[in-house]
Design a protein around this motif. Structure first.
Motif, PDB file in Angstrom:
ATOM      1  N   GLY A  36       0.640  -1.148  -0.029  1.00  0.00           N
ATOM      2  CA  GLY A  36       0.086   0.094   0.137  1.00  0.00           C
ATOM      3  C   GLY A  36       1.028   1.271  -0.111  1.00  0.00           C
ATOM      4  O   GLY A  36       0.255   2.443   0.240  1.00  0.00           O
ATOM      5  N   ILE A  37       1.944   1.200   0.024  1.00  0.00           N
ATOM      6  CA  ILE A  37       3.083   2.116  -0.323  1.00  0.00           C
ATOM      7  C   ILE A  37       3.498   2.412  -1.655  1.00  0.00           C
ATOM      8  O   ILE A  37       4.131   1.553  -2.045  1.00  0.00           O
ATOM      9  N   ASP A  38       3.257   3.712  -2.348  1.00  0.00           N
ATOM     10  CA  ASP A  38       3.744   4.165  -3.701  1.00  0.00           C
ATOM     11  C   ASP A  38       5.137   4.784  -3.223  1.00  0.00           C
ATOM     12  O   ASP A  38       5.302   5.728  -2.716  1.00  0.00           O
ATOM     13  N   ASN A  39       6.338   4.347  -4.235  1.00  0.00           N
ATOM     14  CA  ASN A  39       7.447   4.969  -4.362  1.00  0.00           C
ATOM     15  C   ASN A  39       7.651   5.527  -5.627  1.00  0.00           C
ATOM     16  O   ASN A  39       8.508   4.838  -6.433  1.00  0.00           O
ATOM     17  N   PRO A  40       6.854   6.644  -6.038  1.00  0.00           N
ATOM     18  CA  PRO A  40       6.989   7.039  -7.359  1.00  0.00           C
ATOM     19  C   PRO A  40       8.403   7.426  -7.786  1.00  0.00           C
ATOM     20  O   PRO A  40       9.115   8.154  -6.966  1.00  0.00           O
ATOM     21  N   GLU A  41       8.957   7.399  -9.023  1.00  0.00           N
ATOM     22  CA  GLU A  41      10.229   8.020  -9.488  1.00  0.00           C
ATOM     23  C   GLU A  41       9.967   9.553  -9.306  1.00  0.00           C
ATOM     24  O   GLU A  41       8.981  10.193  -9.549  1.00  0.00           O
ATOM     25  N   ARG A  42      11.189  10.368  -9.180  1.00  0.00           N
ATOM     26  CA  ARG A  42      11.210  11.514  -9.129  1.00  0.00           C
ATOM     27  C   ARG A  42      10.392  12.476  -8.155  1.00  0.00           C
ATOM     28  O   ARG A  42       9.932  13.244  -8.501  1.00  0.00           O
ATOM     29  N   PHE A  43      10.189  11.805  -7.063  1.00  0.00           N
ATOM     30  CA  PHE A  43       9.536  12.206  -6.011  1.00  0.00           C
ATOM     31  C   PHE A  43      10.275  12.042  -4.787  1.00  0.00           C
ATOM     32  O   PHE A  43      10.637  10.684  -4.479  1.00  0.00           O
ATOM     33  N   PRO A  44      10.514  12.933  -3.995  1.00  0.00           N
ATOM     34  CA  PRO A  44      11.435  12.667  -2.673  1.00  0.00           C
ATOM     35  C   PRO A  44      10.825  12.156  -1.549  1.00  0.00           C
ATOM     36  O   PRO A  44      11.403  11.971  -0.437  1.00  0.00           O
ATOM     37  N   GLY A  45       9.628  11.655  -1.580  1.00  0.00           N
ATOM     38  CA  GLY A  45       9.009  10.745  -0.730  1.00  0.00           C
ATOM     39  C   GLY A  45       8.244   9.554  -1.180  1.00  0.00           C
ATOM     40  O   GLY A  45       8.323   8.983  -2.401  1.00  0.00           O
TER      41      GLY A  45
END
Length: 187
Positions: A36-45
């Motif tokens: 349930g945790i998204d770790n998108p590229e180009r986002f610092p969180g």
């Protein structure tokens, strides 16, 4: 229409809050440890989304969290508890109670009348109205410190409130100011 004593119904559309966890978070470990945790590229969180209540939390390495989409303080508290459960699931200890601060409340309401925005822009200070750019009039209040979007239809949007009470007060003050001008369109 008796003015100031009359209560308006204001609907909270979104509450944006900041949450301080009091410790740094290893985001990669966290994102890889729980569902349930998204770790998108180009986002610092990382992004934690809840379906009930439907909201999103942006979690940063510093332990700062931005919560958006809540409609009440209770929903924020539910989301924080769910997030703390996710941290426990990932083996990450949050030893202190997170600090929660409401940053912005967006609410909507409806006046009992239509508004001549051209007249309102001329008669009231602290307004901006450029209909070729945006169909609503921007109306700034000092107390409570809010920005109102007023539409010809009589719909209003309150932004910048820190409490639901401030959102209600801002809507009522705006309504009363408009009533005192010749901007009310009689039907």
């Amino acid at each position: 229409m008796n003015g100031v004593d009359e209560k308006m119904r204001v609907k909270i559309e979104n509450i944006v809050s900041s949450i301080t966890l009091g410790r740094d978070i290893d985001l990669e470990e966290f994102a890889n440890s729980v569902d349930g945790i998204d770790n998108p590229e180009r986002f610092p969180g990382v992004i934690f989304r809840l379906q009930k209540p439907k909201l999103a939390m942006l979690i940063f390495r510093t332990g700062k969290v931005i919560c958006s989409g809540a409609r009440s303080r209770d929903e924020i508290n539910i989301a924080v508890n769910e997030l703390l459960n996710k941290f426990r699931e990932a083996g990450i200890t949050i030893s202190r109670t997170p600090d929660i601060e409401i940053q912005n409340i967006v609410a909507s309401s409806s006046l009992d009348f239509r508004v001549n925005l051209d007249t309102l822009a001329i008669e009231c200070e602290n307004t901006e109205y450029e209909p070729e750019q945006f169909p609503g009039l921007i109306f700034r209040l000092d107390k409570p410190r809010t920005v109102m979007l007023v539409f010809r239809s009589g719909k209003i949007i309150v932004t910048g409130a820190k409490t639901p009470q401030d959102a209600n007060m801002a809507a009522e003050i705006t309504r009363d100011i408009i009533r005192k001008t010749s901007a009310v369109i009689e039907e």
